[in-house]
Design an enzyme around this catalytic site. Structure first.
Site, PDB file in Angstrom:
ATOM      1  N   TYR A  43       0.835  -1.207   0.000  1.00  0.00           N
ATOM      2  CA  TYR A  43       0.000   0.000   0.000  1.00  0.00           C
ATOM      3  C   TYR A  43       0.865   1.250   0.000  1.00  0.00           C
ATOM      4  CZ  TYR A  43       0.817   0.929   4.996  1.00  0.00           C
ATOM      5  OH  TYR A  43       1.383   1.247   6.209  1.00  0.00           O
ATOM      6  N   LYS A 102       6.485  -2.099   1.944  1.00  0.00           N
ATOM      7  CA  LYS A 102       5.299  -1.517   2.594  1.00  0.00           C
ATOM      8  C   LYS A 102       4.098  -2.448   2.416  1.00  0.00           C
ATOM      9  CE  LYS A 102       3.147   3.050   3.115  1.00  0.00           C
ATOM     10  NZ  LYS A 102       3.224   3.092   4.572  1.00  0.00           N
ATOM     11  N   GLU A 121      11.881   2.296  14.577  1.00  0.00           N
ATOM     12  CA  GLU A 121      10.997   3.373  14.091  1.00  0.00           C
ATOM     13  C   GLU A 121       9.723   3.379  14.916  1.00  0.00           C
ATOM     14  OE1 GLU A 121       9.773   2.492   9.995  1.00  0.00           O
ATOM     15  OE2 GLU A 121       9.864   0.354  10.438  1.00  0.00           O
TER      16      GLU A 121
HETATM   17  N1  PMP Z   1       7.572   3.641   9.190  1.00  0.00           N
HETATM   18  C1  PMP Z   1       6.439   2.916   9.214  1.00  0.00           C
HETATM   19  C2  PMP Z   1       6.447   1.613   9.920  1.00  0.00           C
HETATM   20  C3  PMP Z   1       5.270   3.402   8.601  1.00  0.00           C
HETATM   21  O1  PMP Z   1       4.142   2.671   8.630  1.00  0.00           O
HETATM   22  C4  PMP Z   1       5.298   4.673   7.980  1.00  0.00           C
HETATM   23  C5  PMP Z   1       4.063   5.254   7.361  1.00  0.00           C
HETATM   24  N2  PMP Z   1       3.505   4.440   6.411  1.00  0.00           N
HETATM   25  C6  PMP Z   1       6.498   5.388   7.967  1.00  0.00           C
HETATM   26  C7  PMP Z   1       7.616   4.839   8.584  1.00  0.00           C
HETATM   27  C8  PMP Z   1       6.600   6.738   7.297  1.00  0.00           C
HETATM   28  O2  PMP Z   1       6.628   6.619   5.899  1.00  0.00           O
HETATM   29  P1  PMP Z   1       6.100   7.793   4.967  1.00  0.00           P
HETATM   30  O3  PMP Z   1       6.886   9.012   5.348  1.00  0.00           O
HETATM   31  O4  PMP Z   1       6.409   7.353   3.597  1.00  0.00           O
HETATM   32  O5  PMP Z   1       4.649   7.939   5.254  1.00  0.00           O
END
Ligand code: PMP
Length: 285
Positions: free
Chosen positions: A33, A149, A181
């Site tokens: 996604y 993702k 994270e």
């Molecule tokens: N880490 C994780 C585990 C996430 O789910 C997300 C958001 N989808 C992010 C980091 C941040 O990614 P982005 O800046 O592309 O939204």
């Protein structure tokens, strides 16, 4: 008002937007996604999200049922049809519907499923941005390919619930003594003016917002170090923040109940949020 949702080539009222019970996204979380935010009716960093989508698909041997150009058109059309000014577009592609089997179905006979929908939401003026968020630490027990993702979001979802139960807003995940994270965002600390964030690898998602924010920080002559940092280091930091497509840069004001600095959003996080919102809006599609 009912939204218009995109499913496999059709724009449908949300009540009519359906996928098969045999869909591998539903049965096996066999799908990927993207979430792209919308500001002023325009898409923020679409090329970044499209590039990561391409990579996620490739890593899972999945083929997008629509071209990248068509994908941009669908995003824009959905934003237009739903009159979204501020919010996000969610996109999901799964391996499609097939008899339940661990082995991937033959791509010649199984078409991937593609679904897109919008959600209107205030993104700029939020309580989290004004006050900052409290995070707790939890063990990172996710699988080893967090750089893809995928829609397997059960543990991040449980992490948010653990945070909620503890009276906090979110959780930072810790593995081998270092922070990977946030449950749905990348994590940063600031010490003596230097921004520290986990280096890229299979252990974290390569945040599109992360890439943009680090670039803006370097352009603004801020010092950036991409390396793992410990929870102890984080608790002793001057400030901290998280980034994601839908929350931009959001200050973190406490970790496991330990206040950072004076317990209010720090200057680096506030400045980076401003720069990110300004710059990304200038480049919005
Ligand atoms: N880490 C994780 C585990 C996430 O789910 C997300 C958001 N989808 C992010 C980091 C941040 O990614 P982005 O800046 O592309 O939204």
């Amino acid at each position: 008002m009912s939204r218009t949702v995109y499913v496999n080539g059709d724009y449908l009222p949300e009540a009519d937007a359906k996928v098969s019970v045999f869909d591998r996204g539903f049965l096996m979380a066999d799908g990927v996604y993207e979430v792209t935010s919308v500001l002023g009716g325009k898409l923020i960093d679409f090329p970044g999200h499209a590039a990561r989508l391409r990579r996620s698909l490739k890593e899972l041997d999945l083929t997008s049922p629509v071209s990248e150009d068509a994908l941009l058109d669908i995003h824009r059309e959905l934003v237009r049809r739903n009159g979204v000014v501020e919010g996000m577009v969610y996109l999901q592609i799964t391996r499609g519907a097939a008899d339940r089997d661990f082995v991937f179905p033959d791509p010649a006979t199984t078409t991937p499923t593609i679904v897109l929908f919008t959600q209107a939401k205030n993104l700029i003026d939020t309580v989290a941005a004004r006050r900052g968020i409290a995070v707790i630490s939890i063990d990172d027990i996710r699988w080893g390919r967090r750089d893809i993702k995928t829609v397997q979001l059960l543990y991040p979802s449980m992490g948010k619930m653990m945070a909620k139960a503890a009276g906090a807003d979110d959780a930072w995940m810790v593995e081998d003594g270092v922070v990977t994270e946030g449950t749905s965002n990348n994590a940063y600390i600031v010490k003596d003016g230097k921004i520290v964030t986990r280096n890229l690898g299979n252990e974290i998602l390569h945040g599109i917002t992360r890439g943009a924010v680090l670039q803006f920080a370097r352009e603004a002559q801020m010092e950036v170090e991409e390396r793992p940092f410990t929870l102890e280091e984080a608790k002793a930091a001057d400030e901290a923040f998280v980034t994601s497509a839908s929350t931009f840069v959001t200050p973190v004001v406490s970790i496991d109940g330990v206040a950072l600095g004076d317990g209010t959003p720090g200057p680096v996080a506030r400045r980076l949020r401003e720069i990110y919102i300004d710059e990304s809006q200038k480049a919005a599609l």
